[in-house]
Motif scaffolding. Structure first.
Motif, PDB file in Angstrom:
ATOM      1  N   GLY A 199       7.978  -1.513   5.192  1.00 54.25           N
ATOM      2  CA  GLY A 199       7.106  -0.321   5.229  1.00 54.25           C
ATOM      3  C   GLY A 199       7.936   0.931   5.338  1.00 54.25           C
ATOM      4  N   SER A 200       6.954   2.002   5.437  1.00 55.76           N
ATOM      5  CA  SER A 200       7.739   3.373   5.353  1.00 55.76           C
ATOM      6  C   SER A 200       7.021   4.364   6.084  1.00 55.76           C
ATOM      7  CB  SER A 200       7.707   3.910   4.093  1.00 55.76           C
ATOM      8  OG  SER A 200       6.592   4.323   3.455  1.00 55.76           O
ATOM      9  N   TYR A 201       7.474   5.313   6.744  1.00 53.03           N
ATOM     10  CA  TYR A 201       6.882   6.264   7.480  1.00 53.03           C
ATOM     11  C   TYR A 201       7.753   7.583   7.304  1.00 53.03           C
ATOM     12  CZ  TYR A 201      10.670   5.993  10.663  1.00 53.03           C
ATOM     13  OH  TYR A 201      12.170   5.996  11.238  1.00 53.03           O
ATOM     14  N   GLY A 202       6.909   8.719   8.013  1.00 56.16           N
ATOM     15  CA  GLY A 202       7.293   9.961   7.874  1.00 56.16           C
ATOM     16  C   GLY A 202       7.804  10.451   9.224  1.00 56.16           C
ATOM     17  N   TRP A 203       7.217  10.492  10.276  1.00 59.13           N
ATOM     18  CA  TRP A 203       7.749  10.820  11.667  1.00 59.13           C
ATOM     19  C   TRP A 203       7.574   9.737  12.659  1.00 59.13           C
ATOM     20  CZ3 TRP A 203       4.144  12.788   8.247  1.00 59.13           C
ATOM     21  CH2 TRP A 203       2.668  12.612   8.705  1.00 59.13           C
ATOM     22  N   SER A 204       6.426   9.257  13.125  1.00 58.21           N
ATOM     23  CA  SER A 204       6.637   8.559  14.549  1.00 58.21           C
ATOM     24  C   SER A 204       6.120   6.944  14.047  1.00 58.21           C
ATOM     25  CB  SER A 204       5.932   8.963  15.709  1.00 58.21           C
ATOM     26  OG  SER A 204       4.416   9.088  15.047  1.00 58.21           O
ATOM     27  N   GLY A 205       5.999   6.974  12.622  1.00 59.42           N
ATOM     28  CA  GLY A 205       5.869   5.514  12.307  1.00 59.42           C
ATOM     29  C   GLY A 205       4.463   4.871  12.805  1.00 59.42           C
ATOM     30  N   GLY A 206       4.286   3.489  12.514  1.00 54.77           N
ATOM     31  CA  GLY A 206       3.046   2.718  13.105  1.00 54.77           C
ATOM     32  C   GLY A 206       2.642   1.442  12.202  1.00 54.77           C
ATOM     33  N   CYS A 248       2.736   1.836   3.717  1.00 56.55           N
ATOM     34  CA  CYS A 248       3.179   3.175   4.257  1.00 56.55           C
ATOM     35  C   CYS A 248       2.428   3.427   5.631  1.00 56.55           C
ATOM     36  CB  CYS A 248       2.904   3.871   3.274  1.00 56.55           C
ATOM     37  SG  CYS A 248       1.205   4.221   2.816  1.00 56.55           S
ATOM     38  N   THR A 249       2.994   4.344   6.407  1.00 58.08           N
ATOM     39  CA  THR A 249       2.312   4.787   7.683  1.00 58.08           C
ATOM     40  C   THR A 249       0.942   5.582   7.128  1.00 58.08           C
ATOM     41  OG1 THR A 249       3.950   4.277   8.849  1.00 58.08           O
ATOM     42  CG2 THR A 249       2.196   5.406   9.829  1.00 58.08           C
ATOM     43  N   TYR A 250      -0.230   5.447   7.793  1.00 60.11           N
ATOM     44  CA  TYR A 250      -1.351   6.243   7.684  1.00 60.11           C
ATOM     45  C   TYR A 250      -2.001   6.484   8.694  1.00 60.11           C
ATOM     46  CZ  TYR A 250      -5.457   8.219   5.249  1.00 60.11           C
ATOM     47  OH  TYR A 250      -6.605   8.875   4.710  1.00 60.11           O
ATOM     48  N   ASN A 251      -1.886   7.824   9.412  1.00 61.27           N
ATOM     49  CA  ASN A 251      -2.320   8.058  10.621  1.00 61.27           C
ATOM     50  C   ASN A 251      -2.091   7.093  11.605  1.00 61.27           C
ATOM     51  OD1 ASN A 251      -3.760  10.230   9.154  1.00 61.27           O
ATOM     52  ND2 ASN A 251      -5.741   9.180   9.185  1.00 61.27           N
ATOM     53  N   ASN A 252      -0.777   6.875  11.713  1.00 61.24           N
ATOM     54  CA  ASN A 252      -0.138   6.040  12.709  1.00 61.24           C
ATOM     55  C   ASN A 252      -0.445   4.553  12.647  1.00 61.24           C
ATOM     56  OD1 ASN A 252       0.626   8.587  14.389  1.00 61.24           O
ATOM     57  ND2 ASN A 252      -1.249   8.600  15.374  1.00 61.24           N
ATOM     58  N   SER A 253      -1.227   4.319  11.602  1.00 64.10           N
ATOM     59  CA  SER A 253      -1.253   2.891  11.576  1.00 64.10           C
ATOM     60  C   SER A 253      -1.041   2.421  10.174  1.00 64.10           C
ATOM     61  CB  SER A 253      -2.957   2.595  11.354  1.00 64.10           C
ATOM     62  OG  SER A 253      -3.302   3.266  12.554  1.00 64.10           O
ATOM     63  N   GLY A 273       0.823  -1.070   0.094  1.00 63.43           N
ATOM     64  CA  GLY A 273       0.120   0.223  -0.139  1.00 63.43           C
ATOM     65  C   GLY A 273       0.875   1.223  -0.142  1.00 63.43           C
ATOM     66  N   SER A 274       0.630   1.931  -1.113  1.00 61.87           N
ATOM     67  CA  SER A 274       1.854   3.034  -1.076  1.00 61.87           C
ATOM     68  C   SER A 274       0.662   4.396  -1.515  1.00 61.87           C
ATOM     69  CB  SER A 274       2.681   2.956  -1.866  1.00 61.87           C
ATOM     70  OG  SER A 274       3.475   4.009  -2.157  1.00 61.87           O
ATOM     71  N   MET A 275       1.061   5.369  -1.153  1.00 65.83           N
ATOM     72  CA  MET A 275       0.284   6.750  -1.622  1.00 65.83           C
ATOM     73  C   MET A 275       1.190   7.701  -2.486  1.00 65.83           C
ATOM     74  SD  MET A 275      -1.513   8.293   2.079  1.00 65.83           S
ATOM     75  CE  MET A 275       0.060   7.860   2.921  1.00 65.83           C
ATOM     76  N   TYR A 276       2.371   7.693  -2.216  1.00 64.22           N
ATOM     77  CA  TYR A 276       3.300   8.576  -2.946  1.00 64.22           C
ATOM     78  C   TYR A 276       4.514   7.793  -3.568  1.00 64.22           C
ATOM     79  CZ  TYR A 276       0.305  12.517  -1.500  1.00 64.22           C
ATOM     80  OH  TYR A 276      -0.730  13.091  -1.401  1.00 64.22           O
ATOM     81  N   GLY A 277       4.468   6.718  -3.486  1.00 64.58           N
ATOM     82  CA  GLY A 277       5.576   5.953  -4.338  1.00 64.58           C
ATOM     83  C   GLY A 277       6.805   5.396  -3.364  1.00 64.58           C
ATOM     84  N   ASN A 278       6.916   5.881  -2.295  1.00 61.92           N
ATOM     85  CA  ASN A 278       8.226   5.201  -1.517  1.00 61.92           C
ATOM     86  C   ASN A 278       7.958   3.935  -1.158  1.00 61.92           C
ATOM     87  OD1 ASN A 278       9.455   7.704  -1.309  1.00 61.92           O
ATOM     88  ND2 ASN A 278       8.224   8.291   0.405  1.00 61.92           N
ATOM     89  N   THR A 279       7.017   3.281  -0.922  1.00 63.89           N
ATOM     90  CA  THR A 279       6.601   1.956  -0.386  1.00 63.89           C
ATOM     91  C   THR A 279       6.503   1.254  -1.659  1.00 63.89           C
ATOM     92  OG1 THR A 279       5.335   2.864   1.363  1.00 63.89           O
ATOM     93  CG2 THR A 279       5.339   0.548   0.980  1.00 63.89           C
ATOM     94  N   GLU A 280       5.920   1.762  -2.532  1.00 67.83           N
ATOM     95  CA  GLU A 280       6.025   0.881  -4.084  1.00 67.83           C
ATOM     96  C   GLU A 280       7.347   0.686  -4.651  1.00 67.83           C
ATOM     97  OE1 GLU A 280       4.766   3.457  -7.147  1.00 67.83           O
ATOM     98  OE2 GLU A 280       3.902   1.636  -8.367  1.00 67.83           O
TER      99      GLU A 280
HETATM  100  C1  FMN Z   1      -2.245  11.390   4.744  1.00 63.33           C
HETATM  101  C2  FMN Z   1      -0.885  10.787   5.189  1.00 63.33           C
HETATM  102  C3  FMN Z   1      -1.001  10.397   6.560  1.00 63.33           C
HETATM  103  C4  FMN Z   1       0.287   9.805   7.149  1.00 63.33           C
HETATM  104  N1  FMN Z   1       0.530   9.562   8.426  1.00 63.33           N
HETATM  105  C5  FMN Z   1       1.578   9.345   9.174  1.00 63.33           C
HETATM  106  C6  FMN Z   1       1.802   8.981  10.582  1.00 63.33           C
HETATM  107  O1  FMN Z   1       0.622   8.941  11.017  1.00 63.33           O
HETATM  108  N2  FMN Z   1       2.734   8.825  10.787  1.00 63.33           N
HETATM  109  C7  FMN Z   1       3.967   8.559  10.134  1.00 63.33           C
HETATM  110  O2  FMN Z   1       5.101   8.324  10.662  1.00 63.33           O
HETATM  111  N3  FMN Z   1       3.820   8.918   8.860  1.00 63.33           N
HETATM  112  C8  FMN Z   1       2.792   9.429   8.333  1.00 63.33           C
HETATM  113  N4  FMN Z   1       2.573   9.778   6.883  1.00 63.33           N
HETATM  114  C9  FMN Z   1       3.821   9.681   6.246  1.00 63.33           C
HETATM  115  C10 FMN Z   1       3.918   8.413   5.090  1.00 63.33           C
HETATM  116  O3  FMN Z   1       3.938   7.417   5.877  1.00 63.33           O
HETATM  117  C11 FMN Z   1       5.622   8.742   4.596  1.00 63.33           C
HETATM  118  O4  FMN Z   1       5.427   9.756   3.624  1.00 63.33           O
HETATM  119  C12 FMN Z   1       5.629   7.470   3.638  1.00 63.33           C
HETATM  120  O5  FMN Z   1       6.875   7.511   3.118  1.00 63.33           O
HETATM  121  C13 FMN Z   1       4.625   7.387   2.544  1.00 63.33           C
HETATM  122  O6  FMN Z   1       4.822   6.391   1.683  1.00 63.33           O
HETATM  123  P1  FMN Z   1       4.339   6.201   0.163  1.00 63.33           P
HETATM  124  O7  FMN Z   1       4.919   7.027  -0.596  1.00 63.33           O
HETATM  125  O8  FMN Z   1       4.614   4.819  -0.168  1.00 63.33           O
HETATM  126  O9  FMN Z   1       2.919   6.579   0.349  1.00 63.33           O
HETATM  127  C14 FMN Z   1       1.375  10.190   6.381  1.00 63.33           C
HETATM  128  C15 FMN Z   1       1.361  10.680   5.010  1.00 63.33           C
HETATM  129  C16 FMN Z   1       0.210  11.094   4.758  1.00 63.33           C
HETATM  130  C17 FMN Z   1       0.047  11.450   2.997  1.00 63.33           C
END
Ligand code: FMN
Length: 400
Positions: free
Chosen positions: A343-350, A312-317, A259-266
């Motif tokens: 997986g991947s995350y942006g700040w605190s993961g999940g 990817c991480t989405y809302n801590n999950s 599952g990926s929104m912006y391509g990092n996990t993909e």
């Molecule tokens: C809507 C949204 C919610 C996110 N929620 C979290 C979060 O709760 N915790 C976190 O660590 N990263 C969060 N992120 C950051 C993504 O997990 C991070 O950018 C990740 O690399 C995205 O992977 P992707 O490019 O495969 O989508 C969020 C990003 C978006 C766009």
């Protein structure tokens, strides 16, 4: 004409309907190839209809029933399974032939009251091993509880050695002129058969394995299921295929679902796929969970031993569509597999934390030790981690 009627043997008719209108089976599972509902009619000294079809197809079905009865009365209606795609026309048949005796087990009877809200009228309650004598042909009933409803049963016709197997040995896919196994390419139906099994029956594989043991002991010439084709030339082929499904016997290969929104996990999924290929894994299938319906992903997972889930991480999950896949795997009791996670995350993961929980909650599968979790986009270390993961996965698959 929406009912195809074919004489399988003297006084035994296939009366199936093709459904190409319904988009989603059980309002969930996509039906791009449609689905068939099969009913059978025996016109012996006594006449017996074995199951009916979905109510949406009632008109053509009743025409065909009357045609094949040729003015005779209907003596018995055997109900192997009460799911509405097979029991949908019971009420209509009963209205048309009010003296008909319905044949089912104790649970069928109470389900009929619950679902159809009719006065049941003439009813013969059969137990496991009971026989119904139709004249030349005799049906012996075998209970197959929870494959995939509590009342499910099959019947075995001993004169011509025919198994009426209800949902067992069924598959998705309308019958495009081909009714019998010798008229079609097995491979043409195989994917839709496995998708049907894994999604509809998969959860009840333990019960299915038990039922299949009973079936395997019978001497069978023809299998007549309520979905999909009639097996008159090589019934063992479908029995063996189903035994494989029920025991999650799979082949070397890996399904990567991400599952990926912006391509990092993909990107991680694509790197993993490449590294697996470099490790000599020839069957690697990559799925974007937002694009491919979970029923197809489950079916491929049922086929291959390796499964790698990335999120990817989405809302801590975990990403919501990945969550749907995890739910599906739990419900269908993933078994006999090797599992990897990333997986991947942006700040605190999940996401990876939840994937790790899924892996450690267990099931009967091995887990690849290396887990890769990237912050934002992949770095050198992450690439090395994915290489290691692929090596470990390949090692575990090849160790089998
Ligand atoms: C809507 C949204 C919610 C996110 N929620 C979290 C979060 O709760 N915790 C976190 O660590 N990263 C969060 N992120 C950051 C993504 O997990 C991070 O950018 C990740 O690399 C995205 O992977 P992707 O490019 O495969 O989508 C969020 C990003 C978006 C766009």
């Amino acid at each position: 004409m929406n009912t195809v009627s074919v004489e399988i043997l003297k006084d035994l008719y296939y009366m199936g309907v093709n459904d190409r209108e319904t988009n989603l089976f059980e309002n969930m599972w996509p039906l791009p190839e449609g689905v068939a509902y099969n009913s059978y009619l025996i016109t012996d000294e006594k006449t017996a209809l074995l199951d009916t079809v979905k109510i949406t197809k009632v008109d053509g079905f009743i025409d065909s029933l009357k045609d094949n009865l040729g003015g005779r009365n209907l003596d018995y209606l055997v109900v192997h399974h009460m799911e509405p795609d097979h029991s949908g026309c019971i009420k209509t048949v009963r209205d048309l032939y009010p003296e008909v005796t319905i044949v089912g087990n104790k649970k069928t009877k109470s389900m009929m009251s619950d679902y159809l809200d009719i006065e049941i009228g003439n009813f013969v309650e059969v137990k496991d091993g009971d026989t119904l004598d139709l004249g030349n042909r005799k049906l012996t009933f075998v209970n197959t509880p929870m494959v995939h409803w509590p009342e499910s049963m099959v019947s075995y016709e001993s004169t011509d050695k025919i198994l009426f197997s209800q949902d067992i040995f069924g598959g998705f896919g309308a019958l495009n002129g081909t009714i019998f196994d010798d008229e079609m390419n097995f491979e043409f139906f195989q994917d839709e058969m496995r998708r049907y099994y894994s999604n509809i029956v998969g959860k009840y594989s333990k019960q299915a394995a038990k039922a299949l043991q009973k079936v395997k002991a019978l001497d069978i010439n023809i299998i007549c299921p309520v979905h999909g084709i009639v097996w008159r030339t090589n019934p063992d082929r479908i029995v063996d295929e189903y035994i494989k499904y029920a025991n999650q016997v799979n082949e070397e290969g890996v399904v990567i679902a991400y599952g990926s929104m912006y391509g990092n996990t993909e990107k991680m999924a694509d790197y993993l796929a490449r590294f697996l290929a470099e490790e000599g894994i020839k069957n690697v299938k990559v799925f974007d969970v937002s694009k491919t319906h979970v029923s197809y992903i489950l079916s491929e997972i049922w086929k291959y031993k390796g499964v790698i889930i990335g999120s990817c991480t989405y809302n801590n999950s975990v990403y919501p569509n990945v969550n749907q896949l995890l739910y599906t795997l739990k419900m269908n009791k993933l078994n006999n597999h090797v599992l990897g996670i990333f997986g991947s995350y942006g700040w605190s993961g999940g996401a990876v934390k939840e994937l790790s929980e899924f892996a450690s909650e267990g099931g009967n599968f091995e887990v690849v030790p290396t887990v890769v979790e990237t912050k934002g986009t992949m770095k050198e270390d992450d690439v090395e981690g994915l290489k290691k993961m692929a090596k470990e996965m390949a090692g575990l698959l090849k160790a089998e």
